[in-house]
Design a protein around this motif. Structure first.
Motif, PDB file in Angstrom:
ATOM      1  N   ALA A 219      29.895   1.865 -20.594  1.00 18.72           N
ATOM      2  CA  ALA A 219      28.688   1.070 -20.350  1.00 18.72           C
ATOM      3  C   ALA A 219      28.135   0.510 -21.661  1.00 18.72           C
ATOM      4  CB  ALA A 219      27.629   1.920 -19.650  1.00 18.72           C
ATOM      5  N   THR A 220      28.190   1.308 -22.713  1.00 19.75           N
ATOM      6  CA  THR A 220      27.692   0.871 -24.018  1.00 19.75           C
ATOM      7  C   THR A 220      28.553  -0.246 -24.593  1.00 19.75           C
ATOM      8  OG1 THR A 220      26.913   3.125 -24.413  1.00 19.75           O
ATOM      9  CG2 THR A 220      27.023   1.672 -26.315  1.00 19.75           C
ATOM     10  N   GLU A 221      29.873  -0.075 -24.471  1.00 19.69           N
ATOM     11  CA  GLU A 221      30.809  -1.068 -25.007  1.00 19.69           C
ATOM     12  C   GLU A 221      30.932  -2.288 -24.101  1.00 19.69           C
ATOM     13  OE1 GLU A 221      33.174  -2.612 -27.877  1.00 19.69           O
ATOM     14  OE2 GLU A 221      32.149  -0.688 -28.002  1.00 19.69           O
ATOM     15  N   GLY A 222      30.646  -2.105 -22.791  1.00 23.93           N
ATOM     16  CA  GLY A 222      30.754  -3.220 -21.842  1.00 23.93           C
ATOM     17  C   GLY A 222      32.188  -3.587 -21.510  1.00 23.93           C
ATOM     18  N   TYR A 223      33.059  -2.576 -21.563  1.00 28.22           N
ATOM     19  CA  TYR A 223      34.489  -2.861 -21.343  1.00 28.22           C
ATOM     20  C   TYR A 223      35.213  -1.578 -20.934  1.00 28.22           C
ATOM     21  CZ  TYR A 223      39.188  -4.735 -22.229  1.00 28.22           C
ATOM     22  OH  TYR A 223      40.485  -5.173 -22.094  1.00 28.22           O
ATOM     23  N   ILE A 224      36.093  -1.694 -19.919  1.00 28.27           N
ATOM     24  CA  ILE A 224      37.060  -0.629 -19.617  1.00 28.27           C
ATOM     25  C   ILE A 224      38.448  -1.260 -19.594  1.00 28.27           C
ATOM     26  CG2 ILE A 224      37.804   1.231 -18.077  1.00 28.27           C
ATOM     27  CD1 ILE A 224      35.014   1.346 -16.922  1.00 28.27           C
ATOM     28  N   PHE A 225      38.746  -1.981 -18.506  1.00 34.80           N
ATOM     29  CA  PHE A 225      40.006  -2.728 -18.424  1.00 34.80           C
ATOM     30  C   PHE A 225      39.768  -4.219 -18.607  1.00 34.80           C
ATOM     31  CE2 PHE A 225      40.363   0.953 -15.481  1.00 34.80           C
ATOM     32  CZ  PHE A 225      41.283   1.680 -16.211  1.00 34.80           C
ATOM     33  N   ALA A 226      38.523  -4.634 -18.402  1.00 33.52           N
ATOM     34  CA  ALA A 226      38.101  -6.022 -18.575  1.00 33.52           C
ATOM     35  C   ALA A 226      36.619  -6.003 -18.933  1.00 33.52           C
ATOM     36  CB  ALA A 226      38.340  -6.816 -17.289  1.00 33.52           C
ATOM     37  N   LYS A 227      36.059  -7.156 -19.244  1.00 31.29           N
ATOM     38  CA  LYS A 227      34.636  -7.223 -19.573  1.00 31.29           C
ATOM     39  C   LYS A 227      33.814  -6.851 -18.342  1.00 31.29           C
ATOM     40  CE  LYS A 227      31.172 -10.190 -21.703  1.00 31.29           C
ATOM     41  NZ  LYS A 227      30.855 -11.525 -22.240  1.00 31.29           N
ATOM     42  N   MET A 228      32.819  -5.984 -18.531  1.00 27.38           N
ATOM     43  CA  MET A 228      32.025  -5.484 -17.406  1.00 27.38           C
ATOM     44  C   MET A 228      30.808  -6.393 -17.165  1.00 27.38           C
ATOM     45  SD  MET A 228      31.978  -1.444 -18.482  1.00 27.38           S
ATOM     46  CE  MET A 228      31.461  -0.732 -16.934  1.00 27.38           C
ATOM     47  N   ASN A 229      30.521  -6.636 -15.879  1.00 30.04           N
ATOM     48  CA  ASN A 229      29.295  -7.370 -15.578  1.00 30.04           C
ATOM     49  C   ASN A 229      28.103  -6.401 -15.642  1.00 30.04           C
ATOM     50  OD1 ASN A 229      28.727  -6.132 -12.988  1.00 30.04           O
ATOM     51  ND2 ASN A 229      30.380  -7.371 -12.118  1.00 30.04           N
ATOM     52  N   PRO A 230      26.866  -6.896 -15.765  1.00 32.28           N
ATOM     53  CA  PRO A 230      25.702  -6.022 -15.956  1.00 32.28           C
ATOM     54  C   PRO A 230      25.548  -4.944 -14.880  1.00 32.28           C
ATOM     55  CG  PRO A 230      25.103  -8.301 -16.382  1.00 32.28           C
ATOM     56  CD  PRO A 230      26.495  -8.320 -15.852  1.00 32.28           C
ATOM     57  N   LEU A 231      25.843  -5.284 -13.615  1.00 31.89           N
ATOM     58  CA  LEU A 231      25.680  -4.318 -12.524  1.00 31.89           C
ATOM     59  C   LEU A 231      26.632  -3.132 -12.693  1.00 31.89           C
ATOM     60  CD1 LEU A 231      24.369  -3.487  -9.864  1.00 31.89           C
ATOM     61  CD2 LEU A 231      26.122  -4.831  -8.660  1.00 31.89           C
ATOM     62  N   ILE A 232      27.901  -3.430 -13.006  1.00 36.97           N
ATOM     63  CA  ILE A 232      28.896  -2.360 -13.173  1.00 36.97           C
ATOM     64  C   ILE A 232      28.577  -1.514 -14.412  1.00 36.97           C
ATOM     65  CG2 ILE A 232      31.350  -1.879 -13.572  1.00 36.97           C
ATOM     66  CD1 ILE A 232      30.654  -2.675 -10.720  1.00 36.97           C
ATOM     67  N   ARG A 233      28.020  -2.140 -15.439  1.00 37.94           N
ATOM     68  CA  ARG A 233      27.608  -1.376 -16.629  1.00 37.94           C
ATOM     69  C   ARG A 233      26.527  -0.356 -16.252  1.00 37.94           C
ATOM     70  NH1 ARG A 233      27.205  -5.179 -22.011  1.00 37.94           N
ATOM     71  NH2 ARG A 233      26.895  -3.147 -22.975  1.00 37.94           N
ATOM     72  N   ILE A 234      25.572  -0.775 -15.430  1.00 40.14           N
ATOM     73  CA  ILE A 234      24.493   0.120 -14.993  1.00 40.14           C
ATOM     74  C   ILE A 234      25.061   1.259 -14.146  1.00 40.14           C
ATOM     75  CG2 ILE A 234      22.420   0.277 -13.553  1.00 40.14           C
ATOM     76  CD1 ILE A 234      21.805  -2.638 -14.458  1.00 40.14           C
ATOM     77  N   VAL A 235      26.000   0.907 -13.228  1.00 40.77           N
ATOM     78  CA  VAL A 235      26.633   1.932 -12.379  1.00 40.77           C
ATOM     79  C   VAL A 235      27.372   2.952 -13.246  1.00 40.77           C
ATOM     80  CG1 VAL A 235      28.447   2.337 -10.660  1.00 40.77           C
ATOM     81  CG2 VAL A 235      26.829   0.458 -10.340  1.00 40.77           C
ATOM     82  N   SER A 236      28.110   2.447 -14.251  1.00 45.03           N
ATOM     83  CA  SER A 236      28.865   3.327 -15.143  1.00 45.03           C
ATOM     84  C   SER A 236      27.922   4.218 -15.963  1.00 45.03           C
ATOM     85  CB  SER A 236      29.739   2.488 -16.085  1.00 45.03           C
ATOM     86  OG  SER A 236      30.490   3.308 -16.948  1.00 45.03           O
ATOM     87  N   LEU A 237      26.824   3.654 -16.430  1.00 46.57           N
ATOM     88  CA  LEU A 237      25.858   4.420 -17.226  1.00 46.57           C
ATOM     89  C   LEU A 237      25.213   5.534 -16.393  1.00 46.57           C
ATOM     90  CD1 LEU A 237      24.215   4.788 -19.844  1.00 46.57           C
ATOM     91  CD2 LEU A 237      22.572   3.134 -18.933  1.00 46.57           C
ATOM     92  N   ILE A 238      24.772   5.181 -15.196  1.00 43.55           N
ATOM     93  CA  ILE A 238      24.123   6.182 -14.327  1.00 43.55           C
ATOM     94  C   ILE A 238      25.113   7.280 -13.940  1.00 43.55           C
ATOM     95  CG2 ILE A 238      23.036   6.561 -12.074  1.00 43.55           C
ATOM     96  CD1 ILE A 238      21.881   3.713 -12.319  1.00 43.55           C
TER      97      ILE A 238
END
Length: 450
Positions: free
Chosen positions: A396-415
């Protein structure tokens, strides 16, 4: 603090100076190169491993950043890392050296002295948190490298691990003997003296590591110079301890923060974290711990947290002050080498060391992470969930796993990551569910971009 500094802390700083003269610093860098040089983002991973090994001996995040960073930062920039990121990796990893067993920047001995907990118990308890800290940085480094397509070092620049160990294994003898002696009940002073003698003896094994008389004098001079700053800091820390004890200001601060938190343990821990970071700014490791143990540790103890987790909690946050803006000394030292923006470097180093801001909460709420009164299964479970949680937070901090993360998925990953970090079966299951959603969505997104 000054009494402790003038006895065995001086001996350990002197031991570090003699070890450096044997060439163990370069040996650590070569080991790191052989282990991680060819991996994705190899140069940055080399910096993390080398700094973890060196940091526990040097006892200073700034000194470690400057010494190993003079080699690793240019190497990272050469391979395509941004200057701020290269400096931040070195600063974050070097700062982590202060929490790395067995020496922990000499704080382990002070902690044993001030808490009455045996040294062997402290370094064993510190193993898993240190592992999680450096794993967290490794995850961030890996994601950054994948995001920008950064490769490892060329094969011809990577030393052979087995050949390296066969040639220079003897350099590790003083460290192994030091730890073994202290684990078996010898005093720190005796263990350090024998380790110093051994470092001189093992240097004679090969011509390139051999100490002559001038090198010997240089080690004595370096040890004496390095103790000056620590001694002055410990003397001032002693004055702070005396003031806090005689005036009762420590108790007033504890009561004030507890009242401000309204009895909420997480809020009280958060306020204690802020206080520890502010008080730890610009303070050397040993004095840093003394201040934390005197002023902020009693706050955590009043929350019902056990003695060792309480002291480790405040020590961790006192240490990360070296990479937390605005007074991020280690980050500023790294930025001078990388020629990067100091403030941006500090912010990036804080992001990389996100694990250091999470791990203390885990062991404050669940001492299993410190191997205290827990079954092996509990320890494995809390370690695995903490690793998964840190992966989610790092992504979530980096904004990337396999591709660039959109804001919603970043929030889901952070939570999801934070839920895994909070001990409890329901939070763990909820966190795993959210992380699974984020990872699956990312995998599908990466396939669309192929």
């Amino acid at each position: 603090p000054l009494a402790v500094c003038s006895t065995f802390i001086f001996l350990f700083i002197l031991f570090g100076a003699f070890l450096e003269r044997t060439g163990i610093g370069q040996f650590f860098i070569d080991i790191a190169n052989s282990l991680a040089g060819k991996a994705t983002g190899g140069p940055a991973k080399v910096a993390v491993i080398a700094s973890a090994l060196q940091g526990t001996i040097t006892g200073s995040s700034v000194a470690n950043t400057v010494s190993s960073g003079s080699f690793t930062i240019p190497m990272m920039k050469k391979m395509g890392y941004r200057p701020e990121f290269a400096a931040a990796v070195e600063a974050a990893a070097s700062t982590g050296g202060q929490i790395m067993p067995p020496i922990m920047g000499a704080a382990a001995f002070l902690m044993s002295e001030m808490t009455g907990i045996p040294y062997s118990n402290i370094i064993i308890a510190a193993i898993i948190p240190a592992f999680l800290y450096f794993t967290g940085i490794m995850i961030m480094v890996h994601l950054e490298a994948k995001r920008y397509g950064l490769k490892g070092l060329p094969p011809e620049e990577i030393p052979n691990f087995f050949r390296l160990m066969l040639s220079y294994w003897y350099l590790l003898i003083p460290l192994v003997v030091l730890v073994t002696m202290m684990m078996t009940g010898y005093t720190p002073a005796r263990a350090a003296l024998i380790a110093i003698v051994l470092s001189i003896v093992v240097s004679m094994f090969r011509k390139e590591t051999r100490m002559d008389f001038s090198t010997f004098l240089g080690a004595l001079e370096a040890g004496a110079r390095n103790i000056i700053g620590v001694g002055v800091a410990c003397a001032v820390a002693g004055m702070i301890v005396g003031t806090v004890t005689l005036t009762g200001i420590g108790l007033k601060l504890a009561n004030g923060l507890l009242a401000l938190s309204g009895g909420n343990i997480l809020l009280a821990l958060f306020f204690t974290m802020i206080a520890s970071i502010v008080l730890g700014m610009g303070v050397p490791t040993t004095a840093n711990y003394v201040i934390m143990a005197t002023i902020t540790a009693p706050i955590v103890l009043q929350l019902g947290v056990d003695l060792l987790p309480a002291h480790m909690f405040v020590f961790y946050f006192g240490i990360v002050a070296d990479i937390t803006p605005p007074v991020a000394l280690a980050a500023y030292a790294g930025s001078a080498i990388a020629r990067s923006n100091p403030l941006k470097t500090g912010v990036q180093a804080t992001k990389l060391a996100i694990a250091a801001f999470i791990i203390p909460y885990i062991f404050a709420l669940n001492p299993s992470l410190l191997l205290i009164g827990s079954e092996p299964l509990d320890i494995i479970l809390v370690t695995l969930t903490a690793l998964a949680g840190m992966t989610g937070v790092a992504a979530a901090t980096e904004g990337y796993i396999f591709a660039k993360m959109n804001p919603l998925i970043r929030i889901v990953s952070l939570i999801g990551g934070l839920m895994l970090i909070i001990p409890g079966i329901y939070t763990d299951l909820g966190g795993l569910a959210l992380l699974s959603i984020a990872f699956v969505f990312q995998k599908l997104s990466s396939r669309k971009h192929l």
